[in-house]
Motif scaffolding. Structure first.
Motif, PDB file in Angstrom:
ATOM      1  N   GLU A 182       0.804  -1.145   0.018  1.00  6.19           N
ATOM      2  CA  GLU A 182      -0.099   0.123   0.032  1.00  6.19           C
ATOM      3  C   GLU A 182       0.822   1.184  -0.057  1.00  6.19           C
ATOM      4  OE1 GLU A 182      -2.614  -0.079   3.164  1.00  6.19           O
ATOM      5  OE2 GLU A 182      -3.865  -1.723   2.363  1.00  6.19           O
ATOM      6  N   LYS A 183       2.151   1.165   0.626  1.00  3.31           N
ATOM      7  CA  LYS A 183       2.902   2.269   0.573  1.00  3.31           C
ATOM      8  C   LYS A 183       3.533   2.653  -0.740  1.00  3.31           C
ATOM      9  CE  LYS A 183       3.999   2.173   5.670  1.00  3.31           C
ATOM     10  NZ  LYS A 183       2.827   1.826   6.129  1.00  3.31           N
ATOM     11  N   ILE A 184       3.980   1.421  -1.147  1.00  5.45           N
ATOM     12  CA  ILE A 184       4.419   1.546  -2.551  1.00  5.45           C
ATOM     13  C   ILE A 184       3.568   2.299  -3.310  1.00  5.45           C
ATOM     14  CG2 ILE A 184       5.466   0.348  -4.667  1.00  5.45           C
ATOM     15  CD1 ILE A 184       6.558  -1.776  -2.416  1.00  5.45           C
ATOM     16  N   LYS A 185       2.304   1.660  -3.478  1.00  5.30           N
ATOM     17  CA  LYS A 185       1.158   2.421  -4.158  1.00  5.30           C
ATOM     18  C   LYS A 185       0.977   3.633  -4.177  1.00  5.30           C
ATOM     19  CE  LYS A 185      -3.584   1.652  -5.697  1.00  5.30           C
ATOM     20  NZ  LYS A 185      -4.909   0.938  -5.295  1.00  5.30           N
ATOM     21  N   GLN A 186       1.014   4.205  -2.670  1.00  5.07           N
ATOM     22  CA  GLN A 186       0.795   5.508  -2.364  1.00  5.07           C
ATOM     23  C   GLN A 186       2.047   6.440  -3.129  1.00  5.07           C
ATOM     24  OE1 GLN A 186      -1.839   7.293  -0.028  1.00  5.07           O
ATOM     25  NE2 GLN A 186      -0.512   7.484   1.522  1.00  5.07           N
ATOM     26  N   ILE A 187       3.205   5.932  -2.818  1.00  6.65           N
ATOM     27  CA  ILE A 187       4.092   6.473  -3.400  1.00  6.65           C
ATOM     28  C   ILE A 187       4.113   6.884  -4.833  1.00  6.65           C
ATOM     29  CG2 ILE A 187       6.725   6.435  -3.761  1.00  6.65           C
ATOM     30  CD1 ILE A 187       7.299   5.215  -1.226  1.00  6.65           C
ATOM     31  N   THR A 188       3.956   5.711  -5.561  1.00  6.74           N
ATOM     32  CA  THR A 188       3.688   5.730  -7.032  1.00  6.74           C
ATOM     33  C   THR A 188       2.729   6.730  -7.281  1.00  6.74           C
ATOM     34  OG1 THR A 188       4.381   3.349  -6.907  1.00  6.74           O
ATOM     35  CG2 THR A 188       3.455   4.470  -9.005  1.00  6.74           C
ATOM     36  N   VAL A 189       1.479   6.556  -6.636  1.00  5.82           N
ATOM     37  CA  VAL A 189       0.360   7.686  -7.048  1.00  5.82           C
ATOM     38  C   VAL A 189       0.950   9.219  -7.050  1.00  5.82           C
ATOM     39  CG1 VAL A 189      -1.806   8.354  -6.362  1.00  5.82           C
ATOM     40  CG2 VAL A 189      -1.516   5.998  -6.616  1.00  5.82           C
ATOM     41  N   LEU A 220       4.071  10.042  -7.045  1.00  4.03           N
ATOM     42  CA  LEU A 220       5.357  10.283  -7.689  1.00  4.03           C
ATOM     43  C   LEU A 220       5.032  10.573  -9.331  1.00  4.03           C
ATOM     44  CD1 LEU A 220       8.256   9.802  -8.369  1.00  4.03           C
ATOM     45  CD2 LEU A 220       7.970   7.435  -8.263  1.00  4.03           C
ATOM     46  N   LEU A 221       4.248   9.624  -9.850  1.00  2.00           N
ATOM     47  CA  LEU A 221       4.207   9.656 -11.219  1.00  2.00           C
ATOM     48  C   LEU A 221       3.629  10.967 -11.924  1.00  2.00           C
ATOM     49  CD1 LEU A 221       2.652   6.174 -12.178  1.00  2.00           C
ATOM     50  CD2 LEU A 221       5.045   7.156 -12.514  1.00  2.00           C
ATOM     51  N   PRO A 222       2.808  11.559 -11.158  1.00  2.03           N
ATOM     52  CA  PRO A 222       2.463  13.131 -11.580  1.00  2.03           C
ATOM     53  C   PRO A 222       3.410  14.197 -11.561  1.00  2.03           C
ATOM     54  CG  PRO A 222       0.445  12.281 -10.364  1.00  2.03           C
ATOM     55  CD  PRO A 222       1.810  11.256 -10.224  1.00  2.03           C
ATOM     56  N   ILE A 223       4.270  13.930 -10.119  1.00  2.71           N
ATOM     57  CA  ILE A 223       5.331  14.808  -9.918  1.00  2.71           C
ATOM     58  C   ILE A 223       6.507  14.636 -11.046  1.00  2.71           C
ATOM     59  CG2 ILE A 223       7.186  15.288  -8.229  1.00  2.71           C
ATOM     60  CD1 ILE A 223       5.475  14.713  -5.976  1.00  2.71           C
ATOM     61  N   LEU A 224       6.749  13.581 -11.388  1.00  2.00           N
ATOM     62  CA  LEU A 224       7.655  13.123 -12.346  1.00  2.00           C
ATOM     63  C   LEU A 224       7.291  13.902 -13.586  1.00  2.00           C
ATOM     64  CD1 LEU A 224      10.249  11.736 -13.350  1.00  2.00           C
ATOM     65  CD2 LEU A 224       8.673   9.567 -13.820  1.00  2.00           C
ATOM     66  N   ILE A 225       6.197  13.721 -14.128  1.00  2.00           N
ATOM     67  CA  ILE A 225       5.700  14.400 -15.240  1.00  2.00           C
ATOM     68  C   ILE A 225       5.815  15.860 -15.401  1.00  2.00           C
ATOM     69  CG2 ILE A 225       3.654  14.662 -16.801  1.00  2.00           C
ATOM     70  CD1 ILE A 225       2.654  11.758 -16.129  1.00  2.00           C
ATOM     71  N   THR A 226       5.554  16.445 -14.056  1.00  2.00           N
ATOM     72  CA  THR A 226       5.680  17.968 -13.926  1.00  2.00           C
ATOM     73  C   THR A 226       7.121  18.269 -13.986  1.00  2.00           C
ATOM     74  OG1 THR A 226       3.615  17.811 -12.460  1.00  2.00           O
ATOM     75  CG2 THR A 226       5.208  19.705 -12.299  1.00  2.00           C
ATOM     76  N   GLN A 227       7.777  17.494 -13.364  1.00  7.20           N
ATOM     77  CA  GLN A 227       9.240  17.676 -13.354  1.00  7.20           C
ATOM     78  C   GLN A 227      10.059  17.682 -14.714  1.00  7.20           C
ATOM     79  OE1 GLN A 227       9.215  19.441 -10.013  1.00  7.20           O
ATOM     80  NE2 GLN A 227      11.283  18.928 -10.533  1.00  7.20           N
ATOM     81  N   LEU A 228       9.403  16.622 -15.399  1.00  6.01           N
ATOM     82  CA  LEU A 228       9.920  16.675 -16.790  1.00  6.01           C
ATOM     83  C   LEU A 228       9.352  17.739 -17.641  1.00  6.01           C
ATOM     84  CD1 LEU A 228       9.520  12.551 -17.075  1.00  6.01           C
ATOM     85  CD2 LEU A 228      11.773  14.048 -17.101  1.00  6.01           C
ATOM     86  N   GLY A 229       8.201  18.312 -17.368  1.00  8.43           N
ATOM     87  CA  GLY A 229       7.662  19.197 -17.971  1.00  8.43           C
ATOM     88  C   GLY A 229       8.584  20.430 -17.761  1.00  8.43           C
ATOM     89  N   MET A 230       8.840  20.656 -16.485  1.00 10.13           N
ATOM     90  CA  MET A 230       9.623  21.923 -16.097  1.00 10.13           C
ATOM     91  C   MET A 230      11.143  21.963 -16.651  1.00 10.13           C
ATOM     92  SD  MET A 230       7.927  24.154 -14.113  1.00 10.13           S
ATOM     93  CE  MET A 230       9.031  25.065 -13.348  1.00 10.13           C
ATOM     94  N   PHE A 231      11.760  20.742 -16.566  1.00 12.53           N
ATOM     95  CA  PHE A 231      12.896  20.440 -17.375  1.00 12.53           C
ATOM     96  C   PHE A 231      12.942  20.805 -18.805  1.00 12.53           C
ATOM     97  CE2 PHE A 231      16.183  18.039 -19.173  1.00 12.53           C
ATOM     98  CZ  PHE A 231      17.570  18.482 -18.450  1.00 12.53           C
ATOM     99  N   SER A 232      11.739  20.176 -19.325  1.00 13.69           N
ATOM    100  CA  SER A 232      11.654  20.079 -20.896  1.00 13.69           C
ATOM    101  C   SER A 232      11.697  21.490 -21.404  1.00 13.69           C
ATOM    102  CB  SER A 232      10.346  19.605 -21.436  1.00 13.69           C
ATOM    103  OG  SER A 232      10.287  18.358 -21.163  1.00 13.69           O
ATOM    104  N   MET A 233      11.411  22.630 -20.763  1.00  4.49           N
ATOM    105  CA  MET A 233      11.599  24.083 -21.083  1.00  4.49           C
ATOM    106  C   MET A 233      13.014  24.334 -21.192  1.00  4.49           C
ATOM    107  SD  MET A 233       8.489  26.105 -18.758  1.00  4.49           S
ATOM    108  CE  MET A 233       6.953  25.261 -18.552  1.00  4.49           C
ATOM    109  N   VAL A 234      13.827  24.011 -20.199  1.00  2.00           N
ATOM    110  CA  VAL A 234      15.324  24.208 -20.481  1.00  2.00           C
ATOM    111  C   VAL A 234      15.733  23.236 -21.613  1.00  2.00           C
ATOM    112  CG1 VAL A 234      17.630  23.725 -19.307  1.00  2.00           C
ATOM    113  CG2 VAL A 234      15.657  24.555 -17.915  1.00  2.00           C
TER     114      VAL A 234
END
Length: 455
Positions: A9-16, A18-32
């Motif tokens: 359950e903890k792994i699932k919550q981390i993943t839930v 994490l994934l949007p944060i990762l896409i967000t960070q990749l989006g921010m980085f994509s500008m650079v």
């Protein structure tokens, strides 16, 4: 967020989270990324100018944003304690700090930017590109800092998908604007690498507008009434953020400024070396978005569990996050090493740049794993609001090990610029080991505290 009872359950919550944060960070980085890759396709001198501009801006932005991101663990703990009014107060004070910090940065930039670039003694075209890139970027400083406060509030509630959607909507805008301003499309002036700064600034205003709308109009954010009562500057509330945020910001600043210092030192080499180093750094920084995303989710989850006095759960989350980040870093680093020349070819058309970038990327595997260890251990400590010793550890590791060792290897051996990569890797590994030791100590203290309170 919700209480979890098992490891799965903890792994699932981390993943839930994490994934949007990762896409967000990749989006921010994509500008650079768009700035860098389009500037590289324009010409290598513009790529070098954007590299210098980015190396100056990154430590300032990440260090100061580190102060504002303190809103996240503070608000997460208050959310775990079910104190809604305190959450709103923390965010309001974060907004005030964002405005003050943005004004300070703009004033300092107007006074010292050109002098700093002159001190670096750059080739004229590289100097002009870096200067105008940063001037363009400066128009987006205020919205970027305000966005980071609101993003930290949204993350503290565990609603990470919201920011992901905002960034996905913004990316096409940024991509088109980069093309328009760098290459002079559709009748706009051809600004070269400097155009990326203006494109990014406009995108930041769009991101802020979207986030403000969500915070004001959408549940559950609107029930906190964050922006309904902004009157009354609260020095004590701001001091609380600064107490946690300044060590966080300084830790981040010392890491990014170390990379900036390496870029500045490498600027004494040829334009090919500058462009190759920046390309290699851009690639590993792109992959770094995975462990940094794990770390952001980790800070929120640990902070929430500590606020709810679920210290065992906080400890389990800490080590799950560290393990996940290191495992992913190992595989992504391995892929980069195996396909280094193909990846380098995405950034440049020049064979010399591609070859030198590939040689730098041989060290990516060890660099990635070391960086993943130190950033997630640091994030777990932030969830416990233990930041002062972590700041000292990172200062010693980054500026006492990474930079001196890299300088020695680069200038007093035959390694050349490659020596900096070895120095960075060794220093980051040292930071990770020391931060893990600190984390074990803090968790032991909380375990003792829980035993006393239950006795």
């Amino acid at each position: 967020m919700h209480q979890t009872n098992s490891t799965m359950e903890k792994i699932k919550q981390i993943t839930v989270l994490l994934l949007p944060i990762l896409i967000t960070q990749l989006g921010m980085f994509s500008m650079v990324f768009f700035n860098t890759i389009m500037s590289g396709k324009y010409n290598s001198a513009d790529l070098a100018g954007v590299a210098i501009g980015t190396s100056i801006w990154n430590p300032i932005f990440t260090g100061l944003s580190g102060i504002l991101i303190a809103v996240s663990p503070l608000a997460a703990q208050k959310f775990g304690e079910k104190k809604k009014d305190d959450v709103a107060s923390i965010v309001k004070n974060g907004v005030y700090l964002a405005i003050i910090i943005a004004l300070i940065v703009l004033t300092a930039g107007s006074l010292f930017l050109n002098e700093l670039l002159l001190f670096m003694n750059l080739e004229q075209h590289v100097h002009q590109t870096a200067y105008h890139y940063l001037i363009g970027l400066s128009f987006g400083i205020l919205p970027l800092f305000l966005f980071n406060v609101l993003r930290s509030f949204i993350y503290a509630l565990g609603k990470t998908r919201v920011i992901m959607v905002v960034l996905l909507l913004a990316l096409p805008i940024n991509l088109v604007l980069n093309y328009v301003f760098i290459f002079g499309a559709f009748g706009f002036p051809e600004l070269g690498g400097a155009g990326g700064g203006y494109a990014t600034a406009i995108t930041y205003w769009f991101i802020l507008a979207m986030t403000l709308f969500i915070v004001i109009k959408q549940e559950p954010f609107s029930q906190f009434r964050i922006l309904k009562n902004m009157s009354g500057f609260d020095p004590k509330g701001c001091a609380e953020i600064l107490k946690i945020g300044v060590p966080m910001g300084l830790s981040t600043f010392f890491e990014t400024s170390m990379f900036a210092a390496v870029t500045i030192l490498i600027s004494k080499f040829s334009i090919t070396t500058i462009a190759s180093y920046q390309t290699a750094l851009n690639i590993v920084s792109f992959l770094y978005m995975i462990p940094i995303s794990v770390s952001m989710a980790l800070t929120v989850l640990v902070g929430y569990e500590v606020g709810a006095k679920q210290y065992k759960d906080a400890r389990i989350y800490s080590w799950l996050g560290i393990s996940m980040a290191m495992l992913v870093a190992f595989f992504t680093g391995l892929l980069v090493v195996l396909f280094r020349e193909q990846v380098a070819g995405l950034y440049s058309n020049e064979p010399a740049v591609i070859a030198l970038t590939g040689s730098f990327l041989i060290y990516a595997l060890f660099f990635q794993v070391s960086d993943a260890l130190q950033v997630t251990a640091l994030a777990a400590l932030r969830g416990y609001k233990d930041v002062n010793i972590a700041f000292v550890i990172t200062l010693i590791a980054y500026w006492g090990i990474c930079l001196p060792l890299g300088y020695y290897l680069s200038h007093f051996t035959e390694m050349g610029a490659t020596g900096y990569w070895i120095g960075l890797t060794v220093g980051l590994l040292a930071a990770g080991i020391a931060l893990m030791g600190r984390l074990l100590l803090i968790q032991k203290r909380f375990k003792i505290r829980a035993s006393i309170s239950n006795a």
